[in-house]
Design a protein around this motif. Structure first.
Motif, PDB file in Angstrom:
ATOM      1  N   ILE A 165       0.886  -1.182   0.000  1.00 21.38           N
ATOM      2  CA  ILE A 165       0.000   0.000   0.000  1.00 21.38           C
ATOM      3  C   ILE A 165       0.916   1.221   0.000  1.00 21.38           C
ATOM      4  CG2 ILE A 165      -1.862   1.237   1.191  1.00 21.38           C
ATOM      5  CD1 ILE A 165      -2.820  -1.526   0.614  1.00 21.38           C
ATOM      6  N   LYS A 166       0.987   1.899  -1.149  1.00 23.47           N
ATOM      7  CA  LYS A 166       1.969   2.978  -1.327  1.00 23.47           C
ATOM      8  C   LYS A 166       1.370   4.321  -0.945  1.00 23.47           C
ATOM      9  CE  LYS A 166       3.918   0.530  -5.314  1.00 23.47           C
ATOM     10  NZ  LYS A 166       3.041  -0.634  -5.130  1.00 23.47           N
ATOM     11  N   LYS A 167       0.881   4.456   0.251  1.00 21.07           N
ATOM     12  CA  LYS A 167       0.195   5.693   0.627  1.00 21.07           C
ATOM     13  C   LYS A 167       0.369   5.953   2.119  1.00 21.07           C
ATOM     14  CE  LYS A 167      -4.195   7.797  -0.781  1.00 21.07           C
ATOM     15  NZ  LYS A 167      -3.937   8.376  -2.073  1.00 21.07           N
ATOM     16  N   VAL A 168       0.659   7.213   2.455  1.00 20.66           N
ATOM     17  CA  VAL A 168       0.729   7.632   3.862  1.00 20.66           C
ATOM     18  C   VAL A 168      -0.091   8.916   4.005  1.00 20.66           C
ATOM     19  CG1 VAL A 168       2.973   6.591   4.372  1.00 20.66           C
ATOM     20  CG2 VAL A 168       2.878   8.899   3.412  1.00 20.66           C
ATOM     21  N   PRO A 169      -0.531   9.220   5.218  1.00 18.70           N
ATOM     22  CA  PRO A 169      -1.457  10.365   5.372  1.00 18.70           C
ATOM     23  C   PRO A 169      -0.757  11.705   5.603  1.00 18.70           C
ATOM     24  CG  PRO A 169      -1.349   9.117   7.402  1.00 18.70           C
ATOM     25  CD  PRO A 169      -0.441   8.422   6.453  1.00 18.70           C
ATOM     26  N   ALA A 170       0.507  11.825   5.246  1.00 21.35           N
ATOM     27  CA  ALA A 170       1.300  13.005   5.631  1.00 21.35           C
ATOM     28  C   ALA A 170       0.702  14.331   5.153  1.00 21.35           C
ATOM     29  CB  ALA A 170       2.724  12.865   5.116  1.00 21.35           C
ATOM     30  N   LEU A 171       0.073  14.366   3.982  1.00 26.44           N
ATOM     31  CA  LEU A 171      -0.498  15.630   3.466  1.00 26.44           C
ATOM     32  C   LEU A 171      -2.026  15.565   3.379  1.00 26.44           C
ATOM     33  CD1 LEU A 171       1.944  16.967   0.721  1.00 26.44           C
ATOM     34  CD2 LEU A 171       1.961  17.326   3.182  1.00 26.44           C
ATOM     35  N   ARG A 172      -2.629  14.732   4.241  1.00 30.60           N
ATOM     36  CA  ARG A 172      -4.098  14.645   4.236  1.00 30.60           C
ATOM     37  C   ARG A 172      -4.688  16.012   4.587  1.00 30.60           C
ATOM     38  NH1 ARG A 172      -6.077   9.781   7.564  1.00 30.60           N
ATOM     39  NH2 ARG A 172      -5.469  11.107   9.281  1.00 30.60           N
ATOM     40  N   GLY A 173      -5.659  16.449   3.806  1.00 31.17           N
ATOM     41  CA  GLY A 173      -6.279  17.753   4.055  1.00 31.17           C
ATOM     42  C   GLY A 173      -5.568  18.907   3.369  1.00 31.17           C
ATOM     43  N   LYS A 174      -4.433  18.639   2.713  1.00 24.94           N
ATOM     44  CA  LYS A 174      -3.721  19.692   1.967  1.00 24.94           C
ATOM     45  C   LYS A 174      -4.119  19.608   0.488  1.00 24.94           C
ATOM     46  CE  LYS A 174      -1.028  20.802   5.521  1.00 24.94           C
ATOM     47  NZ  LYS A 174      -0.943  22.127   6.144  1.00 24.94           N
ATOM     48  N   THR A 175      -4.145  20.762  -0.153  1.00 22.59           N
ATOM     49  CA  THR A 175      -4.515  20.827  -1.572  1.00 22.59           C
ATOM     50  C   THR A 175      -3.324  21.309  -2.388  1.00 22.59           C
ATOM     51  OG1 THR A 175      -6.789  21.351  -0.951  1.00 22.59           O
ATOM     52  CG2 THR A 175      -6.138  21.837  -3.227  1.00 22.59           C
ATOM     53  N   VAL A 176      -2.999  20.560  -3.435  1.00 20.65           N
ATOM     54  CA  VAL A 176      -1.880  20.919  -4.318  1.00 20.65           C
ATOM     55  C   VAL A 176      -2.403  21.050  -5.741  1.00 20.65           C
ATOM     56  CG1 VAL A 176       0.434  20.314  -5.109  1.00 20.65           C
ATOM     57  CG2 VAL A 176      -0.334  19.552  -2.844  1.00 20.65           C
ATOM     58  N   LYS A 226      -0.373  12.075  -4.479  1.00 23.59           N
ATOM     59  CA  LYS A 226      -1.354  11.032  -4.129  1.00 23.59           C
ATOM     60  C   LYS A 226      -0.776  10.104  -3.066  1.00 23.59           C
ATOM     61  CE  LYS A 226      -3.988  10.986  -8.496  1.00 23.59           C
ATOM     62  NZ  LYS A 226      -4.693  12.175  -8.140  1.00 23.59           N
ATOM     63  N   ARG A 227       0.503   9.780  -3.159  1.00 24.27           N
ATOM     64  CA  ARG A 227       1.109   8.883  -2.151  1.00 24.27           C
ATOM     65  C   ARG A 227       1.146   9.538  -0.773  1.00 24.27           C
ATOM     66  NH1 ARG A 227       5.637   5.596  -5.687  1.00 24.27           N
ATOM     67  NH2 ARG A 227       4.033   4.459  -6.846  1.00 24.27           N
ATOM     68  N   LEU A 228       1.127  10.875  -0.760  1.00 22.06           N
ATOM     69  CA  LEU A 228       1.116  11.592   0.531  1.00 22.06           C
ATOM     70  C   LEU A 228      -0.312  11.959   0.944  1.00 22.06           C
ATOM     71  CD1 LEU A 228       4.206  13.940  -0.019  1.00 22.06           C
ATOM     72  CD2 LEU A 228       4.079  11.971   1.509  1.00 22.06           C
ATOM     73  N   SER A 229      -1.296  11.514   0.177  1.00 21.34           N
ATOM     74  CA  SER A 229      -2.729  11.720   0.489  1.00 21.34           C
ATOM     75  C   SER A 229      -3.191  13.170   0.332  1.00 21.34           C
ATOM     76  CB  SER A 229      -3.072  11.232   1.908  1.00 21.34           C
ATOM     77  OG  SER A 229      -2.710   9.899   2.077  1.00 21.34           O
ATOM     78  N   ALA A 230      -2.475  13.979  -0.446  1.00 24.78           N
ATOM     79  CA  ALA A 230      -2.945  15.345  -0.719  1.00 24.78           C
ATOM     80  C   ALA A 230      -4.096  15.294  -1.735  1.00 24.78           C
ATOM     81  CB  ALA A 230      -1.806  16.194  -1.278  1.00 24.78           C
ATOM     82  N   ASP A 231      -4.931  16.332  -1.722  1.00 26.62           N
ATOM     83  CA  ASP A 231      -5.931  16.507  -2.780  1.00 26.62           C
ATOM     84  C   ASP A 231      -5.250  17.247  -3.926  1.00 26.62           C
ATOM     85  OD1 ASP A 231      -8.061  15.371  -1.290  1.00 26.62           O
ATOM     86  OD2 ASP A 231      -8.154  17.217  -0.116  1.00 26.62           O
ATOM     87  N   THR A 232      -5.310  16.677  -5.133  1.00 28.67           N
ATOM     88  CA  THR A 232      -4.547  17.252  -6.241  1.00 28.67           C
ATOM     89  C   THR A 232      -5.459  17.662  -7.387  1.00 28.67           C
ATOM     90  OG1 THR A 232      -4.217  15.171  -7.410  1.00 28.67           O
ATOM     91  CG2 THR A 232      -2.640  15.689  -5.698  1.00 28.67           C
ATOM     92  N   ALA A 266       4.934  21.387   3.018  1.00 32.20           N
ATOM     93  CA  ALA A 266       3.528  21.473   3.445  1.00 32.20           C
ATOM     94  C   ALA A 266       3.156  20.536   4.577  1.00 32.20           C
ATOM     95  CB  ALA A 266       2.616  21.192   2.243  1.00 32.20           C
ATOM     96  N   GLY A 267       4.023  19.611   4.932  1.00 36.27           N
ATOM     97  CA  GLY A 267       3.688  18.674   6.006  1.00 36.27           C
ATOM     98  C   GLY A 267       3.992  19.279   7.358  1.00 36.27           C
ATOM     99  N   GLY A 268       3.302  18.863   8.382  1.00 35.51           N
ATOM    100  CA  GLY A 268       3.623  19.270   9.740  1.00 35.51           C
ATOM    101  C   GLY A 268       3.252  20.697  10.042  1.00 35.51           C
ATOM    102  N   GLY A 269       4.057  21.321  10.929  1.00 32.58           N
ATOM    103  CA  GLY A 269       3.689  22.620  11.527  1.00 32.58           C
ATOM    104  C   GLY A 269       4.062  23.817  10.679  1.00 32.58           C
ATOM    105  N   GLU A 270       4.214  24.958  11.363  1.00 32.51           N
ATOM    106  CA  GLU A 270       4.468  26.224  10.679  1.00 32.51           C
ATOM    107  C   GLU A 270       5.880  26.243  10.099  1.00 32.51           C
ATOM    108  OE1 GLU A 270       2.153  28.649  10.199  1.00 32.51           O
ATOM    109  OE2 GLU A 270       0.914  27.036  10.965  1.00 32.51           O
TER     110      GLU A 270
END
Ligand code: CP
Length: 334
Positions: free
Chosen positions: A59-70, A90-96, A325-329
């Motif tokens: 399963i080549k997917k992690v949630p690191a950018l879930r909720g982020k839009t690219v 897509k592998r980082l779970s961003a919306d593209t 885009a991952g993590g904090g400020e």
């Protein structure tokens, strides 16, 4: 967050669930290698090692950018860069979202600024931009709140290509410092050349560049490279040979008499490769002109890492997106 926690070069690249990211790129953008410190380059390469492991999972997917839009905004054709950014997102779970100039309101006369500001009104976190004008990404960085990732701007820079090239070299040679790296081809029109020269010299490589005199940018030695019109001299004892495409679409004049003559004098043949070290690797950013800058037997030969560059591009672009885009400020530049 990335489930894989590993300490590399003293940097905790990724925390476990809920843990903060320990290191980031400065600022909101990746505009060029010129703006990166040696530490930031190493951070991207080290983070890409962790990202590469994800591609080997069922399963080549992690949630690191879930909720982020690219948004991928491409004003020039692309096969490798656009698709590998999209796979990375897509592998980082961003919306593209993918926007090509040919299907956007650019064809109705809308300006680059208006297009970008209208997209920004939909609150993307990052915009990955390719444009034919050098400096387009710097311009967008100034007017957009979203982070801008340069996917190639005119004849200026192509930073993620240079990062994936360095990642590939480091994977084979375990170092970059002290390697003889010959870059051969259309130097004048190449953003890949510029980004690679900046990166490889920052990391201490012995960089040689070679091509017809008409395609060698005046003053290129000031970037810390050795320039020669003799391909044989450039590849003699080389650890790495990096070929560059003849960019006919950017050529207005006759820079050399014919493609056939170009191949005879500057093309990478098996005979020329034999001048390099026995364990030389052959690279090309693509797209390739077979029989113009490189012979098929070299492009497809045992020393070629050209398709490995493409695979590594996904891991490196995952690293860049994650570090922006991952993590904090973001940390602000000193
Ligand atoms: N190397 C590279 O930029 O290829 P594309 O033009 O296909 O993206």
């Amino acid at each position: 967050m990335l489930p894989d926690t590993r300490a590399v070069s003293g940097v905790e690249v990724a925390g476990g669930p809920g843990e903060p990211v320990a290191a980031r790129l400065r600022g909101k953008d990746l505009l060029g290698i010129a703006e990166l410190t040696v530490g930031e380059i190493r951070l991207v390469l080290d983070t890409a090692e962790a990202m590469k492991e994800i591609a080997a999972r069922p399963i080549k997917k992690v949630p690191a950018l879930r909720g982020k839009t690219v948004i991928n905004l491409f004003f020039e054709p692309s096969t490798r860069t656009r698709t590998s950014f999209e796979v990375a997102e897509k592998r980082l779970s961003a919306d593209t979202l993918n926007i090509a100039a040919s299907t956007s309101s650019v064809v109705k006369g809308e300006t680059l600024a208006d297009t970008a500001l209208n997209l920004e009104a939909m609150s993307p976190d990052l915009m990955v931009v390719r444009h034919a004008s050098s400096g387009a990404c710097h311009f967008l960085s100034r007017i957009c709140r979203a982070g801008i990732v340069n996917a190639g701007d005119g004849m200026h820079e192509h930073p993620t290509q240079a990062l994936l090239d360095a990642f590939t070299i480091r994977g084979h040679k375990k170092r970059i410092e002290g390697l003889k790296i010959a870059i051969v081809g259309d130097l004048l029109h190449s953003r890949v050349l510029r980004s690679n020269v900046l990166l490889l010299t920052k990391l201490g490589a012995d960089v040689w560049v070679s091509g017809p005199p008409t395609l060698i940018p005046p003053g290129i030695e000031q970037l810390g490279v050795r320039a020669t019109t003799s391909v044989d001299e450039a590849v003699e004892g080389a650890d790495v040979i990096m070929m560059l495409r003849i960019q006919l679409e950017r050529m207005l004049g006759g820079y050399f008499p014919s493609l056939r003559e170009y191949f005879t004098v500057f093309g990478m043949t098996a005979e020329r490769v034999r001048r390099a070290k026995a364990d030389v690797i052959i690279m090309h950013p693509g797209p390739m002109n077979r029989g113009v800058e490189i012979a098929s037997e070299v492009a497809d030969g045992r020393s070629s890492v050209i398709l490995e560059q493409v695979s590594n591009g996904v891991a490196v672009r995952m690293a860049v997106l994650y570090l922006l885009a991952g993590g904090g400020e973001h940390e602000t530049a000193a």
